[in-house]
Design an enzyme around this catalytic site. Structure first.
Site, PDB file in Angstrom:
ATOM      1  N   GLU A   1      42.504  39.354  52.467  1.00 20.02           N
ATOM      2  CA  GLU A   1      41.939  38.512  51.410  1.00 20.02           C
ATOM      3  C   GLU A   1      42.929  37.585  50.712  1.00 20.02           C
ATOM      4  OE1 GLU A   1      42.356  41.922  51.211  1.00 20.02           O
ATOM      5  OE2 GLU A   1      42.962  42.527  49.193  1.00 20.02           O
TER       6      GLU A   1
ATOM      7  N   GLU B   1      36.011  40.160  52.251  1.00 18.56           N
ATOM      8  CA  GLU B   1      37.235  39.428  51.901  1.00 18.56           C
ATOM      9  C   GLU B   1      36.954  38.398  50.814  1.00 18.56           C
ATOM     10  OE1 GLU B   1      39.643  40.982  53.022  1.00 18.56           O
ATOM     11  OE2 GLU B   1      38.630  41.984  54.683  1.00 18.56           O
TER      12      GLU B   1
END
Ligand code: PHE
Ligand code: ZN
Length: 883
Positions: A271, A305
Site C-alpha cells: 500500500e 491496498e
C-alpha cells in the site's frame, strides 16, 4: 549469525525515537548494478526522546560512499559505518541535515526487499524493514517524514518513472540518454510506505472525481501489451474509492493514484502512499487466463491496498507490534466491500473457510501467537493469518457488540483523532470507548490472548414452564507462552427455530435487540420464555465470533437448520457439521451406519429440489464437503492423512451416487451460453456446475472423465477449463496426461496460467507425485527465484496435498526441507513462508511426527540460516508448544 542468539524485540521495551526526521530528499540514479542514492535528511532531537545520545541509523547490506553533516563532509572518526548501521556519536542538539550517499545493486537483490529488479523493471518493497536496504535511516514506523524523490534513469531502460505523491517536475538531461522525474508526497509517512518504480510499462487510466469534487487520475501500470488485462483492476479501484466514501466517509487525498504490477513479489501487494505495488497475479485478468476466484481476489486486494490509504497510511502504526491495527482493520474493510459488491452470506462463508483453514490451524500449532504479539525475532514472520484474519474478526466483533451506528461514529473519531499519527491498538479502542461510554478493557483481551476459544452449548427445554435454557461454557486451550487462559468477551448472535423450521420469537432479556447475547464469563446460562415447543437453537449466526463451537444437536436437528434457518451461514454450517461427524468417524474407523451416510445425501437431494438454484454460489458451498485439512484439524491428534483421504473419497462417492440424477440435471442446465462475465451471479453458476461435476466424477469415474474431457476441450474461460482439468487430475491415466500436456502447450507463454498448471500437478494425491514435483522443478518455466512459481509448485505440494506431503516414509518432509534451505540462500521470506507448512506436524501420528521432527532438525542444524527461517524452525520445534 547463530539463530539462537538473535535478539528478541519486546513490546514492553518500546520507547520513542531519540531523533525525528521531518523531511527526506532523495536522489536516486537508477543503474542495474550500481544505483546511487543520495539522501538528505532533516533531523532534530525528539523532545520525547533521550538527549545527548548518539544517532544510530539502520542499514542492511549497505555500502556507504560519503556522509555530510550540514553540508560538511565527515571524515573517518566522526562516524562509524557498517552495512548494518551508521552511527554519529555526537550529533548536534538542534535541527541538522545529514546527507548520505550509498550505492546499491538492484540486480543482485534476490530478497525482493529494498530496491530490486523484476522483469527488467526497477521497483521497491520497504515494509517492514526494507527502506534500510536503500539508505541509512531511522527505519521504524513512528518516524514520519515528508518525502521528495528525484528519480533518474536511462530513458531507453526506464521511460516510466514513478514515486509517492504527486509529480512535480520531469524532463530530459541534455546531452545524455537520461531523464528524470521529481515526486513530492505532502503527507508525512513512515519509511515503510516509500516506493519508486522505473521501467517500461503499459498503462490504463481514468479520471476519478472524489466526494468533494476533487479530480484524481487513477492508473494501473503493467507489462506492455497486457494493458487490456488491467481493466478489471482499474474498475475495481474506482468502485473501492466510491465505497470508502459512502461507507466510511473516507476520501482520497492526492492528485494521482498509481498501481504497478510486477511479477516478482514476496506478498500479495503493498500500500505505498499513492503508488501501490502489486504481485501481477492480483492485477492481470482476462477470461482466458483468470478464474472467477482470481477476479474476486483482484477485487479484494485492490480494495485492501486502497483502503490502507486511511487505515495504515493516514493513521499508521507506532511499532510493528501494532501491525493488526492496520491489517486487521483493513481486512475487515475489504471483506465488507466484497460483501457489498457480491453476496454477503456467500462471502462470509468463504471468509470463515479461510479463517478456519489458516488461522485456527495456526492457533493450534507451535506458531500460535496473539493478534498483537508481545515479542518477535523477525517481524516478517508476523504477517500471519492471526494478525490479518483474526485481527479482522476482532473488528467485526466490536461492531457486533456496539452496533453499526456506534461503530461508524467510533471509526470517524479514530480517523479524526489519529490522522497523521502513528497509533496503537489502545488508541483504536479508546475511540470506541469514548463514543459509547463503554469499558472495552475486557474486550481488548482478544488482542492479547492467543488460541481459539472453545464454546460448548447445551439446550434444555422445559415442557411445562415453556422455557428454554441455553448453557454456555468457554475455555481456551494453552498456547506457547500462555499456559493458562482467561474468559473472553464472545458475542453470540442467535435465534430459535421450531422443529418444523419456523423462526420462533421467544423472549430473553439477555439477548439484545440485535439478537446478540454477550458471553463474558467461563460459564453462563440464558433462558427464553414463552417457548411453545422444543426449539432448535441457531447459535453463532453469521459466525459472530472466531471460536470453535460444540453443540449437542442431532443430525436431524442440524438438517432442520440446513433447510430452514433464516441465517445462511448457519444453514451451510449445519451441513458441514453433519458431514464432518461422518467424515471423522470414517477416518478414525468408527463404524458408520448406512442411515448416517444417507441422511446427508437425502438432505442434499431435497436441498437441490427446493432451493439450490435460487442461489447457486451458496449451493456450491453447501455441496462441498470439508477438506482433508479441515478433517485433520477436527481430529486434532494422531492424524492419519491416508485414512482421511479414503474417508472423504468414500463419502463423495456415496453422495454422488445418491444424488446422481440431480447433479446431472444441474450440470446440464447450468451450462453457460452467454459470453463470460466475472460477476458474482455468473461465477456462482459456474461454481455449482463444477461442484456437480466433481461429485458426479466421484460417483462414476467413466462418466465424469467424459464430461470433464469435453468441458476441458470446449471451455470458453479459464474457470471452466481449470475446473475440468482439476477433475481429470483425480483419474490416473492417459487422458489426464494428455490434458496436462495440451494445457502446457496452450499456455506456455502465460506465467500466471502455468502457475495453476504447476499447482494442479503438485496436488495429485498419488505416490508418484513426489517425483513429478522434482521433475517439474527442472521445467524451464520453473524458477526458484520467482515467488509465484515456488509457491505454486512447492507451496501447493506442502499445503494442498495432505497425503503426499505427509507421506508415511517422510519423503515429502525431506523434499520441503531441502527446498527451504535452497530458497533461504536467495529469499529468506519466501523460505520461511514455505516452512510454515510444517505447522501441522505435531498433530500427526507418531511415525510421521518423527519424520517431520527430523526434517525440522535438519534445517535447524544448518549454519547461516536467515533470521526468518531460524525463527520459524526454532518455534516449530519447541516441545512445550506441542499442546
Ligand atoms: N502491507 C501489505 C498488505 O497487507 C502486505 C505486505 C507486507 C507486503 C510486507 C509486502 C511486505 O497490504
Ligand atoms: Zn494490508
Amino acid at each position: 549469525m547463530r539463530t539462537d542468539i538473535v535478539e528478541l524485540v519486546r513490546l514492553e521495551d518500546y520507547r520513542p525515537s531519540d531523533f525525528l526526521i521531518d523531511r527526506v530528499e532523495l536522489d536516486v540514479r537508477l543503474h542495474p548494478t550500481a544505483t546511487r542514492v543520495t539522501a538528505t535528511l532533516s533531523l532534530r532531537p525528539n523532545p520525547a526522546g533521550r538527549s545527548d545520545v548518539p544517532l544510530v541509523l539502520d542499514g542492511d547490506e549497505l555500502n556507504l560512499k560519503t556522509v555530510a553533516l550540514d553540508e560538511r563532509v565527515l571524515e573517518a572518526g566522526e562516524f562509524e559505518a557498517s552495512p548494518q548501521s551508521l552511527v554519529i556519536s555526537q550529533p548536534p542538539q538542534q535541527p541538522f541535515r545529514l546527507t548520505i550517499e550509498t550505492e546499491i545493486n538492484p540486480t543482485a537483490n534476490t530478497k525482493l526487499m529494498g530496491l530490486y529488479r523484476s522483469g527488467g523493471n526497477y521497483c521497491t518493497q520497504c515494509e517492514a524493514e526494507g527502506f534500510r536496504r536503500i539508505t541509512y535511516f531511522l527505519d521504524r514506523p513512528d518516524v514520519l517524514a515528508v518525502y521528495t524523490t528525484r528519480i533518474e534513469a536511462e530513458r531507453e531502460e526506464a521511460p516510466v518513472l514513478l514515486g509517492n505523491g504527486n509529480l512535480v517536475e520531469s524532463g530530459a538531461i541534455e546531452g545524455t540518454g537520461r531523464h528524470y522525474a521529481v515526486w513530492h508526497d505532502p503527507f508525512p509517512k513512515p519509511s515503510y510506505l516509500f516506493a519508486l518504480v522505473g521501467g517500461r510499462l503499459g498503462r490504463v487510466a481514468k479520471p476519478f472525481t472524489t466526494m468533494t469534487g476533487r479530480q484524481v487520475e487513477i492508473a494501473v501500470y503493467v507489462e506492455p501489451g497486457k494493458e487490456h488485462r488491467a481493466d478489471y483492476a482499474l474498475d475495481a479501484l474506482g468502485r473501492s474509492m466510491i465505497w470508502d466514501e459512502k461507507v466510511f466517509g473516507r476520501e482520497y487525498d492526492l492528485d494521482v493514484f498509481n498501481i504497478v504490477a510486477v511479477s516478482d513479489f514476496n506478498m500479495g501487494a503493498m500500500e505505498n502512499k499513492g503508488l501501490n505495488i502489486f504481485n501481477d497475479k492480483y492485477v492481470l485478468a482476462s477470461p482466458e487466463t483468470a478464474t472467477d476466484t482470481d477476479y474476486a481476489n483482484i477485487e479484494a486486494i485492490i480494495a485492501h491496498e486502497y483502503f490502507h490509504n486511511w487505515s495504515g497510511n493516514r493513521v499508521t502504526c507506532r511499532d510493528w507490534f501494532q501491525l493488526c491495527l492496520k491489517e486487521g482493520l483493513t481486512v475487515f474493510r475489504d471483506q465488507e466491500f466484497s460483501s457489498d459488491e457480491r453476496s454477503r452470506p456467500v462471502h462470509r462463508i468463504a471468509e470463515v473457510k479461510t479463517l478456519r483453514a489458516r488461522q485456527f490451524l495456526e492457533d493450534s500449532s507451535p506458531l500460535a501467537h496473539p493478534v498483537r504479539p508481545t515479542q518477535y525475532r523477525e517481524i516478517n514472520n508476523f504477517y500471519t493469518a492471526t494478525v490479518y484474519e483474526k485481527g479482522a474478526e476482532i473488528v467485526r466483533m466490536l461492531k457486533t457488540v456496539i452496533g453499526d451506528e456506534d461503530f461508524r461514529r467510533g471509526m470517524d473519531l479514530y480517523f479524526e483523532r489519529c490522522d497523521g499519527t502513528a497509533a496503537t491498538v489502545e488508541d483504536f479502542l479508546k475511540a470506541f470507548a469514548d463514543v459509547t461510554g463503554r469499558d472495552l478493557s475486557h474486550f481488548s483481551r482478544w488482542y492479547a490472548q492467543s488460541g481459539t476459544p472453545r464454546v460448548s452449548v447445551h439446550g434444555h427445554y422445559d415442557e411445562t414452564a415453556k422455557t428454554y435454557r441455553l448453557d454456555f461454557k468457554q475455555q481456551t486451550p494453552p498456547t506457547p507462552g500462555q499456559p493458562t487462559k482467561e474468559p473472553m468477551v464472545i458475542p453470540v448472535a442467535l435465534g430459535l427455530v421450531s422443529q418444523n423450521g419456523q423462526p420462533m420469537d421467544a423472549d430473553c432479556e439477555r439477548v439484545n435487540a440485535r439478537g446478540v447475547f454477550i458471553l463474558d464469563k467461563a460459564e453462563d446460562s440464558i433462558t427464553f420464555t414463552g417457548v411453545s415447543s422444543r426449539p432448535v437453537p441457531s447459535v453463532f449466526r453469521g459466525f459472530s465470533a472466531p471460536v470453535k463451537v460444540s453443540l449437542d444437536l442431532s443430525s436431524e436437528e442440524l438438517l432442520v437448520l440446513l433447510r430452514h434457518d433464516t441465517d445462511s451461514f448457519n444453514r451451510w454450517q449445519a451441513a458441514q457439521t453433519v458431514a464432518m461427524r461422518t467424515l471423522v468417524s470414517l477416518s478414525t474407523s468408527v463404524a458408520v451406519r448406512d442411515e448416517e451416510m444417507n441422511s446427508l445425501a437425502s438432505a442434499f437431494r431435497s436441498f437441490m429440489d427446493t432451493d439450490a438454484l435460487s442461489d447457486p454460489a451458496f449451493a456450491a458451498l453447501v455441496l462441498t464437503l470439508p477438506s482433508e485439512a479441515d478433517i485433520a484439524q477436527e481430529i486434532g491428534k494422531d492424524v492419519d492423512p491416508d485414512a482421511i483421504h479414503r474417508a472423504r473419497k468414500e463419502m463423495r462417492r456415496h453422495i454422488g451416487r445418491a444424488c446422481f440424477e440431480h447433479l446431472m440435471d444441474f450440470y446440464r442446465s447450468l451450462a453457460e451460453t452467454e459470453a463470460y462475465s466475472p460477476d458474482a451471479a455468473s461465477a456462482g453458476r459456474r461454481a455449482l456446475r463444477n461442484a456437480a461435476l466433481d461429485l458426479l466424477t466421484a460417483a462414476d469415474q467413466e462418466a465424469g472423465e467424459k464430461l470433464a474431457s469435453e468441458q476441458f476441450e470446449t471451455a470458453s474461460n479459464m474457470t471452466d477449463r481449470l475446473a475440468s482439468l482439476g477433475v481429470l487430475m483425480t483419474i490416473p491415466g492417459m487422458v489426464r496426461e494428455n490434458a496436462i500436456a495440451s494445457f502446457e502447450q496452450r499456455y506456455r507463454n502465460e506465467p500466471l496460467v502455468l502457475d495453476k498448471w504447476f499447482t494442479l500437478q503438485a496436488a495429485i494425491p498419488e505416490d508418484t507425485t513426489l517425483d513429478r514435483v522434482k521433475r517439474l522443478m527442472e521445467h524451464p518455466a520453473f524458477s526458484i527465484n520467482n515467488p509465484n512459481r515456488v509457491r505454486s509448485l512447492i507451496g501447493s505440494f506442502a499445503m494442498l496435498n495432505q497425503v503426499q506431503f505427509n507421506r508415511k516414509d517422510g519423503a515429502g518432509y525431506a523434499l520441503l526441507a531441502s527446498i527451504v534451505l535452497r530458497a533461504d540462500e536467495l529469499n529468506p521470506q519466501l523460505a520461511s513462508r514455505l516452512l510454515t507448512a510444517f505447522s501441522t506436524w505435531t498433530m500427526m501420528e507418531s511415525t510421521r511426527r518423527s519424520h517431520a521432527r527430523r526434517a525440522l532438525q535438519s534445517i535447524a542444524q544448518k549454519p547461516n540460516l536467515s533470521r526468518d527461517v531460524g525463527d520459524i524452525v526454532n518455534r516449530s520445534l519447541e516441545e512445550s508448544a506441542a499442546s
